[in-house]
Design a protein around this motif. Sequence first.
Motif, short mmCIF file in Angstrom:
data_model
loop_
_atom_site.label_atom_id
_atom_site.label_comp_id
_atom_site.label_asym_id
_atom_site.label_seq_id
_atom_site.Cartn_x
_atom_site.Cartn_y
_atom_site.Cartn_z
N LEU A 1 -17.38 3.14 -20.04
CA LEU A 1 -16.32 2.15 -19.87
C LEU A 1 -16.47 1.06 -20.91
CD1 LEU A 1 -13.93 1.52 -18.03
CD2 LEU A 1 -15.47 0.28 -16.53
N ASP A 2 -16.35 1.46 -22.19
CA ASP A 2 -16.59 0.47 -23.21
C ASP A 2 -15.42 -0.47 -23.42
OD1 ASP A 2 -16.29 2.86 -26.00
OD2 ASP A 2 -15.07 2.46 -24.24
N HIS A 3 -14.25 -0.14 -22.87
CA HIS A 3 -13.11 -1.04 -22.93
C HIS A 3 -12.49 -1.15 -21.54
CE1 HIS A 3 -13.28 -1.08 -27.25
NE2 HIS A 3 -12.22 -1.83 -27.33
N LEU A 4 -12.07 -2.35 -21.17
CA LEU A 4 -11.37 -2.53 -19.91
C LEU A 4 -9.88 -2.43 -20.18
CD1 LEU A 4 -13.29 -5.47 -18.22
CD2 LEU A 4 -13.33 -3.07 -17.59
N PRO A 5 -9.18 -1.54 -19.47
CA PRO A 5 -7.74 -1.38 -19.72
C PRO A 5 -6.92 -2.46 -19.03
CG PRO A 5 -8.44 0.13 -18.01
CD PRO A 5 -9.68 -0.61 -18.45
N GLY A 6 -5.72 -2.68 -19.56
CA GLY A 6 -4.73 -3.50 -18.87
C GLY A 6 -5.02 -4.98 -18.84
N ALA B 1 -10.02 1.30 -13.79
CA ALA B 1 -10.84 2.25 -14.53
C ALA B 1 -12.04 2.71 -13.71
CB ALA B 1 -11.33 1.61 -15.83
N HIS B 2 -11.96 2.54 -12.37
CA HIS B 2 -13.14 2.75 -11.54
C HIS B 2 -13.69 4.16 -11.61
CE1 HIS B 2 -10.16 4.53 -8.85
NE2 HIS B 2 -11.15 5.13 -8.24
N ALA B 3 -12.81 5.14 -11.98
CA ALA B 3 -13.27 6.52 -11.97
C ALA B 3 -14.17 6.83 -13.16
CB ALA B 3 -12.08 7.48 -11.98
N ARG B 4 -14.15 5.97 -14.15
CA ARG B 4 -14.95 6.24 -15.34
C ARG B 4 -16.35 5.67 -15.15
NH1 ARG B 4 -11.45 3.85 -20.06
NH2 ARG B 4 -13.27 4.42 -21.26
N PRO B 5 -17.36 6.40 -15.60
CA PRO B 5 -18.72 5.86 -15.46
C PRO B 5 -18.89 4.62 -16.32
CG PRO B 5 -18.72 7.88 -16.76
CD PRO B 5 -17.34 7.73 -16.22
N LEU B 6 -19.75 3.72 -15.87
CA LEU B 6 -20.00 2.48 -16.60
C LEU B 6 -20.42 2.77 -18.03
CD1 LEU B 6 -20.15 -0.62 -16.28
CD2 LEU B 6 -22.56 -0.33 -15.75
N ALA B 7 -21.19 3.84 -18.17
CA ALA B 7 -21.69 4.17 -19.50
C ALA B 7 -20.55 4.49 -20.47
CB ALA B 7 -22.64 5.36 -19.42
N ALA C 1 -20.47 -4.85 -8.99
CA ALA C 1 -20.38 -6.31 -8.96
C ALA C 1 -19.97 -6.84 -10.32
CB ALA C 1 -21.73 -6.90 -8.56
N LEU C 2 -19.01 -7.75 -10.30
CA LEU C 2 -18.47 -8.32 -11.54
C LEU C 2 -18.58 -9.84 -11.45
CD1 LEU C 2 -16.69 -7.86 -14.19
CD2 LEU C 2 -14.75 -8.36 -12.71
N ALA D 1 -10.18 -12.40 -10.92
CA ALA D 1 -9.40 -11.37 -10.22
C ALA D 1 -8.69 -10.44 -11.20
CB ALA D 1 -8.39 -12.02 -9.29
N GLU D 2 -8.24 -10.98 -12.32
CA GLU D 2 -7.56 -10.13 -13.31
C GLU D 2 -8.53 -9.12 -13.91
OE1 GLU D 2 -5.79 -13.92 -15.34
OE2 GLU D 2 -4.63 -12.20 -16.05
N VAL D 3 -9.73 -9.59 -14.22
CA VAL D 3 -10.72 -8.68 -14.78
C VAL D 3 -11.14 -7.67 -13.72
CG1 VAL D 3 -12.92 -8.52 -16.01
CG2 VAL D 3 -11.49 -10.54 -16.30
N GLN D 4 -11.24 -8.14 -12.47
CA GLN D 4 -11.60 -7.22 -11.38
C GLN D 4 -10.56 -6.12 -11.26
OE1 GLN D 4 -14.46 -7.53 -9.28
NE2 GLN D 4 -13.82 -5.45 -8.76
N ARG D 5 -9.29 -6.48 -11.40
CA ARG D 5 -8.25 -5.44 -11.30
C ARG D 5 -8.39 -4.43 -12.45
NH1 ARG D 5 -5.02 -9.69 -9.38
NH2 ARG D 5 -4.26 -10.26 -11.46
#
Lengths: 166, 240
Positions: free
Chosen positions: B217-222, B209-215, B157-158, B200-204
Amino acid sequence: MTLTRADLHELYRRCGPAVRARCRAICGNEADADEALRDAFTRAWLARGRFDGRYPLAWLQTLGRSAAIDVIRRRRPWADDPRAWLDCPAPRGAEPLAALQAARLLDSFKPEDAAMLRLRHAEGWRVHEIAEHLGTSERTVRRRLERLEARARALLGPEREVCHAS
Amino acid sequence: MRADPSNPVSRLDLERWALGRLDPAAAAALVAQAREDADLGARMARVRREIEAAGDLPPLELPAEAPAPPRRRWVWAWPAFAAAAAAVVLTVAQPWRQPPSEVFRGAFDLELVQVRLGQASPQGALVRGRAGDRLQFTVVPTRAGTLQVYDLQDDGALQPIGDARPVTAGEPATGALLLDDFPGSERLYFLVTDGALEPAEVQRAVERAHARPLADLDHLPGLGEGTLQRSVLVIKEGAP
């Protein structure tokens, strides 16, 4: 698969020394290395649902790398003695960079770059080992090291050889 | 057998060997290779020394698990201020006694203070929090733009936290938020962009990066060139 608490404790027992060794290599001291180690395994526990069970050491080392970088970002372990942190003796025959200046120089680097310098100069890691650890190419590591070493010349000293070929 | 200098043995494999995690055949092959390659032998010895020097490990403490209540939303600490603060810097209602802070360096400075039962403590990239904790942040961006804060929970959830607001280079922008009783971990993203990002942009970016664990995922790509971002991982402690 989803790791149980017992599974992770077992992984900690078996792989923890290697993760701690790399955290120690980045952080340069035991206390920060232990904090990074703890954070790495906390992150592993939180991400256990996404772990597919393959290559646990690689997975843990990736988490350890992020944790160690976060630790040096907020702790600045070079603050008291930047030369010791990089294992650089004071250059002979030249005005040594004052400790405060040296610390500020390292502050201006991205933590990942400061870690790269430390792995290279204090720990003696090869370029391919640094590239493997950071998940990038050897060419990228060499280029970044050349730029970093040029900026840190006054800190590293003229005797410290610039990025080796290997 | 001679080592291929263009394909050196990885450090991971040396660590597996030192930990006894290579299968016997692979370990034997590695040792045989080291007899002919002094450099490999030296690397193996170094890795083994480093791992042995790691010594006895400290006890491992993992976060306690809690039953999953219905997911709740974040609550602004001062909702009365939220609407009025859309175009101005949101400040804390009362000045708190500022303890020495740990300051992130990098794309922009982020100071985070956790307040619990009236006690304030500076925080780093990993926060151990409880429902009811207040997290006070100060962002000092290196360039002007729009500051937004997003919360990503480990269930995917975002949601944005508060409104997007303009920030000025070198000027501190402060705010605060309350932790709710969501039991899982979540990551707060502090983003400075040229213009406000749509959810929606942040959701994309999250989905990329969904395959990376949240722990991790310190940066959101793109999120676009020039986006400055820092993030903080919040994990929940057991109930008090």
